[in-house]
Design an enzyme around this catalytic site. Structure first.
Site, PDB file in Angstrom:
ATOM      1  CG  HIS A 179      -2.059  -0.834   1.022  1.00 12.84           C
ATOM      2  ND1 HIS A 179      -2.663  -1.689   1.896  1.00 12.84           N
ATOM      3  CD2 HIS A 179      -3.123  -0.975   0.872  1.00 12.84           C
ATOM      4  CE1 HIS A 179      -3.875  -2.203   1.358  1.00 12.84           C
ATOM      5  NE2 HIS A 179      -3.917  -1.830   0.561  1.00 12.84           N
ATOM      6  NE  ARG A 284      -9.833  -0.180 -11.158  1.00  6.75           N
ATOM      7  CZ  ARG A 284      -8.553   0.573 -11.603  1.00  6.75           C
ATOM      8  NH1 ARG A 284      -7.812   1.603 -11.788  1.00  6.75           N
ATOM      9  NH2 ARG A 284      -7.669  -0.096 -12.392  1.00  6.75           N
ATOM     10  NE  ARG A 318     -14.422  -1.946 -12.069  1.00  6.88           N
ATOM     11  CZ  ARG A 318     -13.142  -2.469 -11.597  1.00  6.88           C
ATOM     12  NH1 ARG A 318     -12.715  -2.865 -12.876  1.00  6.88           N
ATOM     13  NH2 ARG A 318     -12.232  -2.067 -10.776  1.00  6.88           N
ATOM     14  CD  GLU A 417     -11.790  -7.396 -14.855  1.00  4.41           C
ATOM     15  OE1 GLU A 417     -10.532  -7.373 -14.522  1.00  4.41           O
ATOM     16  OE2 GLU A 417     -13.568  -7.317 -14.601  1.00  4.41           O
ATOM     17  CG  ASN A 439      -5.022  -3.694 -14.578  1.00  5.97           C
ATOM     18  OD1 ASN A 439      -3.667  -4.001 -15.006  1.00  5.97           O
ATOM     19  ND2 ASN A 439      -5.408  -2.899 -13.750  1.00  5.97           N
ATOM     20  CG  ASP A 440      -8.538  -8.722 -12.632  1.00  2.00           C
ATOM     21  OD1 ASP A 440      -7.284  -8.718 -11.961  1.00  2.00           O
ATOM     22  OD2 ASP A 440      -9.199  -8.070 -12.217  1.00  2.00           O
ATOM     23  NE  ARG A 450      -4.454  -6.732 -10.032  1.00  3.52           N
ATOM     24  CZ  ARG A 450      -5.056  -6.243 -10.475  1.00  3.52           C
ATOM     25  NH1 ARG A 450      -6.604  -6.657 -10.830  1.00  3.52           N
ATOM     26  NH2 ARG A 450      -5.346  -4.507 -10.032  1.00  3.52           N
ATOM     27  CB  CYS A 487      -9.805   0.151 -18.887  1.00  6.52           C
ATOM     28  SG  CYS A 487     -11.172  -1.288 -17.764  1.00  6.52           S
TER      29      CYS A 487
END
Ligand code: PEP
Ligand code: MG
Length: 537
Positions: A179, A284, A318, A417, A439-440, A450, A487
């Site tokens: 994080h 998101r 989304r 994804e 990403n996924d 990831r 995206c």
């Protein structure tokens, strides 16, 4: 001169003096009287975190703080401390026993989700001890050219620090996916992690290259000259990217490419010129509503702000993609052995149909109030899921009609994804558009989590398997006759842009900070013979 090599966590260059963390003077006496009981101390610590959360502008940072507040409020946390308190132990001793047991459990977990939160737990341990001692963490003041060196920095301590443009952070431990690294990137603060135990004497001069993952201690005149050159080149590149950001994106041949923004909150758009982009390609909402999905009216207002900013252009919202590495309190599954393959995204929303309908009703009402709204479904795997959403949308429309509330059915799209969806995009039932979540899609195609730095290098978009899959998605969208965008993080990496354009994509969605450099890469595509590919270097 000594050159140390760690892992790149946040790009950027800095030259300054080493300051060991925690910096002297970092704690101040708390004005409130010290708490008498351990539950009071936990409540005070949570109150401090809530204060910090109110002052924080990033949705991701707020999510981290929210996790800590929730954790401190869990009555089960104090259970191991109660017998000790009854036997007369000091609150600090009982607290350490309780939290150390939790830290040990998290450390021993096979699950990356828990291991990545050990830093948060240590942070809470120290925070509650400080409160019990009548001290609360004060904002840390650092010299303007501080190169902060630490074993690790807790997210809440990072957030309580005023970082300056000439500073950098070097961690002996940590990981690029932790994080605190995410927070450093969002603040453009150079960061190198996993540097190991080599001595870094406080007060020494150091050059930090957050993009290369290196630290040069006591740099010689050549290293200082290289630093000046690189800093000037980076600054020139930044200015050129800023100039490119203004106009519409076109390839070298003049073909138009749609550039959209990824956002997690309307606050991210403050100060962003709407002319920078062609609309919003990904909202998101799980980061927007980190404290759990709010009521319909609150959601309606939040979507309305985004539509207002976009001024009639597309805003792709989304639905909640909770679960996996993004737990949402009160919504996601409490424990899963393998959260990325579990009940996340649309799977979770369909199990929480009543809560999901609150979001769908807010979206239907927002669509009536502004052109451009589109609904995007995360983690879609097969046509039955899309059909289930259509049935829920119809039910929501009926309810709204019954209540006399204005609504409209906006276009409905799917995230691509999950590899099965990528291979059969044209078979997901009638959908109006699609957006690749690279990403996924990369992590599932390459079987490389990831959030695990040990395997994340495998998630390479240049792998022929991934390139082939990307080609199949572009073909599937053409067969289905629907617009396709991408995206994921690949869209924000100038070096990847030629690959995406060559695969046939003409719509990319990314954070606002990436727009200039990506538009430059688009303008340079295709590279002329004997020229380095666009976006290289
Ligand atoms: C993706 O998977 O590429 C994506 C855009 O979604 P997220 O990163 O939120 O999972
Ligand atoms: Mg995703």
């Amino acid at each position: 001169m000594t050159r140390l090599v760690g892992q790149a966590a946040a790009p950027g260059l800095a030259l300054g003096r080493v300051v060991e963390w925690p910096a002297a003077g970092g704690a101040a006496v708390h004005e409130a009287a010290p708490p008498r009981t351990l539950p009071e101390a936990l409540e005070q610590a949570a109150a401090l975190l809530r204060e910090l959360r109110e002052r924080t502008d990033s949705a991701e940072a707020r999510a981290i703080l929210e996790f800590q507040v929730e954790f401190l409020g869990d009555p089960a946390l104090l259970e191991p401390a109660l017998p000790l308190l009854q036997q007369g132990s000091e609150p600090a001793t009982a607290w350490c026993a309780a939290i150390d047991a939790q830290i040990a459990d998290f450390e021993a977990s096979d699950d990356d989700y828990f291991r990545h939160r050990v830093g948060d737990l240590r942070d809470m341990r120290a925070r509650v001890l400080a409160v019990l001692a009548g001290q609360a963490a004060a904002e840390v003041e650092l010299p303007a050219d501080a190169i902060v060196v630490a074993d690790d920095i807790a997210p809440s301590r990072f957030l309580a620090t005023r970082w300056g443009p000439r500073q950098a952070v070097v961690l002996r431990g940590g990981s690029p996916t932790a994080h605190v690294a995410l927070l450093a990137r969002s603040r453009a603060l150079p960061m190198v992690v996993a540097l190991g135990t080599a001595p870094i004497p406080p007060g020494s001069t150091a050059i930090v290259d957050g993009g290369a993952g290196t630290v040069e201690l006591a740099p010689d005149p050549q290293a200082l000259a290289r630093f000046e050159q690189r800093r000037d080149a980076l600054e020139q590149g930044r200015r050129a990217a800023e100039r490119s950001a203004a106009g519409p994106a076109r390839t070298r041949g003049g073909e138009r490419v749609q550039v959209l923004l990824n956002v997690s909150d309307a606050t991210e758009l403050e100060g962003v010129d709407p002319a920078l982009c062609d609309g919003i390609g990904l909202v998101r909402t799980e980061l927007m509503f980190a404290e759990g999905p709010p009521d319909e009216a609150t959601q309606l207002a939040a979507y309305g702000r985004l539509l207002h900013w976009a001024g009639g252009r597309q805003v792709v919202v989304r639905t909640l993609d909770a679960g996996g590495d993004k737990p949402v309190p009160g919504w996601s599954m409490p424990y899963e052995a393998n959260p990325f393959l579990g009940t996340r995204g649309l799977r979770l929303s369909l199990r929480q149909a009543e809560g999901f309908k609150v979001q769908l009703r807010a979206l239907l009402r927002a669509a009536a109030g502004g052109d451009g709204l589109r609904i995007l479904l995360p983690m879609v795997t097969d046509a039955a899921e899309v059909a289930a959403v259509r049935a829920l949308l119809a039910a929501c429309a009926d309810e709204l009609r019954g209540a006399g509330l204005a609504h409209r059915l906006p276009p409905l799209g799917v995230m691509v994804e999950v590899p099965a969806a990528a291979l059969a995009l044209d078979r997901l039932g009638p959908v109006d558009f699609a957006s690749i979540g690279s990403n996924d899609l990369l992590q599932y195609t390459m079987a490389a989590a990831r959030d695990d730095p040990r395997v994340s290098p495998l998630a390479d978009a240049a792998h022929p398997g991934f390139e082939r899959l990307l080609g199949l998605v572009v073909q599937g969208a053409a067969v289905a006759g629907i617009p396709l965008s991408l995206c994921g993080a690949l869209a924000a990496q100038p070096a990847q842009v030629p690959r995406l354009l060559a695969a046939g994509l003409r719509s990319l969605s990314m954070p606002a900070a990436a727009v200039g450099a990506v538009k430059q890469a688009i303008a340079g595509w295709p590279a002329a013979p004997h020229e380095p590919p666009a976006g290289a270097g």
